[in-house]
Enzyme design. Structure first.
Site, short mmCIF file in Angstrom:
data_model
loop_
_atom_site.label_atom_id
_atom_site.label_comp_id
_atom_site.label_asym_id
_atom_site.label_seq_id
_atom_site.Cartn_x
_atom_site.Cartn_y
_atom_site.Cartn_z
N MET A 174 0.83 -1.20 0.00
CA MET A 174 0.00 0.00 0.00
C MET A 174 0.87 1.26 0.00
SD MET A 174 -3.45 -0.86 2.03
CE MET A 174 -2.88 -0.54 3.66
N GLY B 243 10.93 -2.81 5.72
CA GLY B 243 10.13 -4.04 5.76
C GLY B 243 9.72 -4.44 4.35
N HIS B 244 9.16 -3.49 3.61
CA HIS B 244 8.78 -3.77 2.22
C HIS B 244 10.01 -4.17 1.39
CE1 HIS B 244 5.63 -0.69 3.43
NE2 HIS B 244 4.87 -1.69 3.04
N GLY C 246 4.84 -10.31 4.04
CA GLY C 246 5.57 -10.24 5.30
C GLY C 246 4.85 -10.98 6.42
N ILE D 104 10.64 -7.20 9.89
CA ILE D 104 11.76 -6.27 10.02
C ILE D 104 11.38 -5.23 11.08
CG2 ILE D 104 13.23 -4.59 8.83
CD1 ILE D 104 13.57 -7.49 7.81
#
Ligand code: AMP
Length: 282
Positions: free
Chosen positions: A31, A37-38, A148, A177
């Site tokens: 999004m 993290g992404h 994730g 993460i």
């Protein structure tokens, strides 16, 4: 060279060319408001595929009317830069009007695993997720798609959907993460003021505590979750949505920790709802 497209037909054209050349495609649906993290998903996709596609779409269908759709953070310029630095080949940034044109009335829905945990306080959420992920899979036609563990229930649900509907896509789960102090990275962390940011550490601390209890031999789900709830309650700014132990594959509540178990919490810090979890095989 990174390309960004907003129209589905443009994405199709590029991906069809790749397929003709025999390239494999790794896909990371997001999004936006991207962070490390992404990017950990992108890096994994980069390792395993010839081409990497990221979608950036704040999906209106997965937000309830009382949720944060309008104020959800967006920064396409910064996202593009991060994608470029991490070797993404294509950003698909579709427009809501093309994704959900007038007359749209087809949905992908699921029973069981969508009902517990986040499904309780967000009853339409996973129908929106399953529908949009299906649409995005049909657009990106990936060989592999990356999700994730941060959103562990979503990961479990997507795995189930792909299996149930015979989609020829491998779903790869990637670890959570965290910030240096333990807080799981999330686009929603932006909502936290200084005091709330400090208070938000109660999530990762509780996850650590829960993990240690299991490592020390705790197998009773109620004892474990009660201890975790009690720990969250020590933080005055925190309000518990849930702290539960479920079977990771079925998202059914369990009494005794056995097999692959997801221990998940959702906590409001002020008005921001944050989630965290650990998965353990007992
Ligand atoms: P979102 O943009 O929040 O919808 O997230 C897109 C994807 O990135 C989902 O598969 C998330 O689980 C994943 N993701 C978000 N935050 C993290 C994180 N801190 N660690 C690992 N994956 C993450």
């Amino acid at each position: 060279m990174l390309k960004t497209v907003t129209k589905v037909c443009e994405a199709r054209k590029i991906i069809n060319e790749w397929k003709k050349e025999g390239f494999t495609v790794g896909f990371v649906p997001t999004m936006g408001y991207l962070h490390e993290g992404h990017m950990s998903l992108v890096k994994k996709a980069r390792e395993q595929n010839d081409k990497v596609v990221v979608s950036i779409f704040v999906n209106p269908m997965q937000f309830s009317p009382n949720e944060d759709l309008d104020k959800y953070p967006r920064d396409l310029e910064a996202d593009t830069k991060l994608c470029e630095e991490n070797g993404v080949d294509l950003i698909i940034h579709p427009q809501p009007a093309e994704m959900y044109p007038d007359g749209f009335c087809s949905f992908v829905d699921m029973t069981g695993p969508t009902k517990e945990l986040c499904g309780k306080s967000r009853p339409i959420h996973f129908r929106g997720v399953c529908t949009v992920v299906n649409k995005l899979f049909n657009i990106a036609q990936p060989d592999r798609a990356y999700f994730g563990q941060k959103d562990a229930q979503q990961l479990s649900i997507i795995k189930r959907m792909v299996k149930d509907l015979n989609m020829p896509i491998e779903i790869i789960g990637c670890p959570i993460i965290r910030e240096k102090d333990g807080l799981a990275k999330s686009s929603r962390n932006k909502y936290l003021n200084e005091e709330e940011r400090r208070a938000a550490l109660i999530l990762s601390k509780t996850i650590l505590m829960g993990k240690q209890l299991v490592e020390n031999g705790e197998r009773n789900a109620k004892v474990l979750c009660d201890a975790m709830r009690k720990n969250i309650e020590t933080e005055p700014l925190a309000k518990i949505d849930y702290a539960e132990a479920v079977d990771f594959d079925t998202i059914e509540k369990i009494d005794t920790l056995k097999g692959t178990v997801l221990v998940a919490i959702a906590v409001y810090i002020g008005s921001t709802r944050l989630i965290d979890n650990f998965i353990v095989t007992v």
